[in-house]
Structures are given as structure tokens and as C-alpha cells.
Design a protein around this motif. Structure first.
Motif, PDB file in Angstrom:
ATOM      1  N   GLU A 165      18.176  55.947  31.148  1.00  0.00           N
ATOM      2  CA  GLU A 165      17.361  56.811  31.981  1.00  0.00           C
ATOM      3  C   GLU A 165      16.118  57.229  31.207  1.00  0.00           C
ATOM      4  OE1 GLU A 165      17.864  61.125  34.145  1.00  0.00           O
ATOM      5  OE2 GLU A 165      19.616  59.847  33.931  1.00  0.00           O
ATOM      6  N   ARG A 166      14.983  57.202  31.859  1.00  0.00           N
ATOM      7  CA  ARG A 166      13.740  57.635  31.235  1.00  0.00           C
ATOM      8  C   ARG A 166      13.680  59.155  31.281  1.00  0.00           C
ATOM      9  NH1 ARG A 166       7.847  56.881  33.603  1.00  0.00           N
ATOM     10  NH2 ARG A 166       6.790  58.110  32.031  1.00  0.00           N
ATOM     11  N   VAL A 167      13.541  59.780  30.119  1.00  0.00           N
ATOM     12  CA  VAL A 167      13.495  61.238  30.019  1.00  0.00           C
ATOM     13  C   VAL A 167      12.048  61.723  30.039  1.00  0.00           C
ATOM     14  CG1 VAL A 167      14.112  63.197  28.572  1.00  0.00           C
ATOM     15  CG2 VAL A 167      15.642  61.247  28.713  1.00  0.00           C
ATOM     16  N   VAL A 222      25.171  62.099  33.610  1.00  0.00           N
ATOM     17  CA  VAL A 222      23.929  62.830  33.416  1.00  0.00           C
ATOM     18  C   VAL A 222      23.649  63.600  34.694  1.00  0.00           C
ATOM     19  CG1 VAL A 222      21.471  62.660  32.916  1.00  0.00           C
ATOM     20  CG2 VAL A 222      23.079  61.100  31.819  1.00  0.00           C
ATOM     21  N   VAL A 223      23.522  64.914  34.579  1.00  0.00           N
ATOM     22  CA  VAL A 223      23.279  65.764  35.730  1.00  0.00           C
ATOM     23  C   VAL A 223      21.804  66.130  35.746  1.00  0.00           C
ATOM     24  CG1 VAL A 223      23.866  67.931  36.850  1.00  0.00           C
ATOM     25  CG2 VAL A 223      25.610  66.675  35.582  1.00  0.00           C
ATOM     26  N   SER A 224      21.134  65.838  36.843  1.00  0.00           N
ATOM     27  CA  SER A 224      19.728  66.176  36.994  1.00  0.00           C
ATOM     28  C   SER A 224      19.636  67.474  37.783  1.00  0.00           C
ATOM     29  CB  SER A 224      18.988  65.058  37.718  1.00  0.00           C
ATOM     30  OG  SER A 224      17.647  65.421  37.907  1.00  0.00           O
ATOM     31  N   ALA A 225      18.968  68.464  37.234  1.00  0.00           N
ATOM     32  CA  ALA A 225      18.881  69.773  37.876  1.00  0.00           C
ATOM     33  C   ALA A 225      17.456  70.101  38.280  1.00  0.00           C
ATOM     34  CB  ALA A 225      19.418  70.841  36.943  1.00  0.00           C
ATOM     35  N   GLU A 226      16.663  69.117  38.665  1.00  0.00           N
ATOM     36  CA  GLU A 226      15.271  69.370  39.015  1.00  0.00           C
ATOM     37  C   GLU A 226      15.138  70.200  40.277  1.00  0.00           C
ATOM     38  OE1 GLU A 226      12.746  66.013  39.172  1.00  0.00           O
ATOM     39  OE2 GLU A 226      13.188  65.418  37.127  1.00  0.00           O
ATOM     40  N   SER A 280      24.428  53.534  31.072  1.00  0.00           N
ATOM     41  CA  SER A 280      23.218  53.713  31.867  1.00  0.00           C
ATOM     42  C   SER A 280      22.055  54.071  30.955  1.00  0.00           C
ATOM     43  CB  SER A 280      23.415  54.797  32.934  1.00  0.00           C
ATOM     44  OG  SER A 280      23.624  56.050  32.316  1.00  0.00           O
ATOM     45  N   THR A 294      23.340  56.400  27.872  1.00  0.00           N
ATOM     46  CA  THR A 294      24.635  57.068  27.955  1.00  0.00           C
ATOM     47  C   THR A 294      25.732  56.047  28.193  1.00  0.00           C
ATOM     48  OG1 THR A 294      24.237  57.497  30.290  1.00  0.00           O
ATOM     49  CG2 THR A 294      23.751  59.278  28.779  1.00  0.00           C
TER      50      THR A 294
END
Length: 148
Positions: A115-117, A131-135, A113, A125
């Protein structure tokens, strides 16, 4: 005067092979330390942590390509199963678009995958990474960042 001359030579201010009359007579040459091929590290835990991370496969590569020719390097890292952070901020927009297209095809072909950081920064990845997003998940209405 001899020690000042030696210090100046060590700092590179004067030529070491110059006048020998300035050197003290009791000056002795010490044998050179054996050369090692290992990198010099001030804290030995750094090297151990690096070796442990490599053995357990916990590595992330960061790549800042100068041009499209550097895309091969990030492709080889990703193909080896290493997550890659690609920083395209130093590239021309046309070349950056080509690298993003290459990275998208690479991740699609290897079932990974992309992903734009951040603006012009991407995370690639492999398939076995999550990838865990914690927003929004970790914040509540009256959380730590509420400044009212």
C-alpha cells in the motif's frame, strides 16, 4: 592544577600520557566497571518494551534503501512475517521503480499486500495483518477539524 589537567585530558584537549607532574599525588585509580554486552538505555522501560514487542511479534521495520541491492534486506524482513515500511525518497527513480516491482512480486508471492502511504513510501504487510484506513470513517461534517 591537577584537576584541571585531568578534566582537559578527559575532554580530549590534552594528551593523557603527557607530563605526570600536573597530576595530584593523592589521585587514585578506580577499578573499571565490568563491561556488559547489553545496550545502554537511559530508561529501562524502553528495553523491556522492545523485548515484549519482539516476543509478541509486534514489530514493524522501516527500510530506506540506497540502491536496488538493499532490496534483499527488506525481502528477508517481510519473509519473516514483519511488516515493512519502505522509504524510497532518497533513491533514483529508476532504482525506486525496480524496488517497487520487487516488493510487489514479494507481496504477491507471499500473499501479502502493498500500500502506498505517501509519495515514494510504501507499506508491505504480510497476509495475517489488516491495515485499517481511518480517513473518512472517523470524520463528520462538523468534526474537530472544521475551522469555520
Amino acid at each position: 592544577m591537577g584537576s584541571v589537567r585531568r578534566a582537559s585530558a578527559w575532554l580530549g584537549l590534552v594528551d593523557e600520557g603527557g607530563d605526570e607532574r600536573y597530576y595530584d599525588e593523592e589521585y587514585t585509580d578506580y577499578p573499571e566497571a565490568p563491561q556488559t554486552t547489553e545496550a545502554w538505555v537511559t530508561d529501562p522501560r524502553v528495553q523491556v518494551a522492545g523485548e515484549t514487542a519482539e516476543q509478541q511479534g509486534r514489530r514493524i521495520a522501516t527500510v530506506t534503501p540506497d540502491g536496488f541491492r538493499d532490496a534483499r534486506g527488506l525481502g528477508e524482513l517481510f519473509r519473516d512475517g514483519i511488516p515493512v515500511i519502505v522509504n524510497l525518497t532518497a533513491m533514483e527513480p529508476a532504482d525506486a521503480k525496480r524496488v517497487v516491482d520487487f516488493a510487489a512480486g514479494l507481496t504477491f508471492g507471499l500473499r501479502g499486500s502493498i500500500e502506498r502511504v505517501a509519495n515514494r513510501v510504501f507499506l508491505l504487510t504480510p497476509a495475517d495483518y489488516l491495515v485499517v484506513s481511518a480517513e473518512a470513517a472517523g470524520r463528520s461534517a462538523d468534526g474537530f477539524f472544521n475551522q469555520s
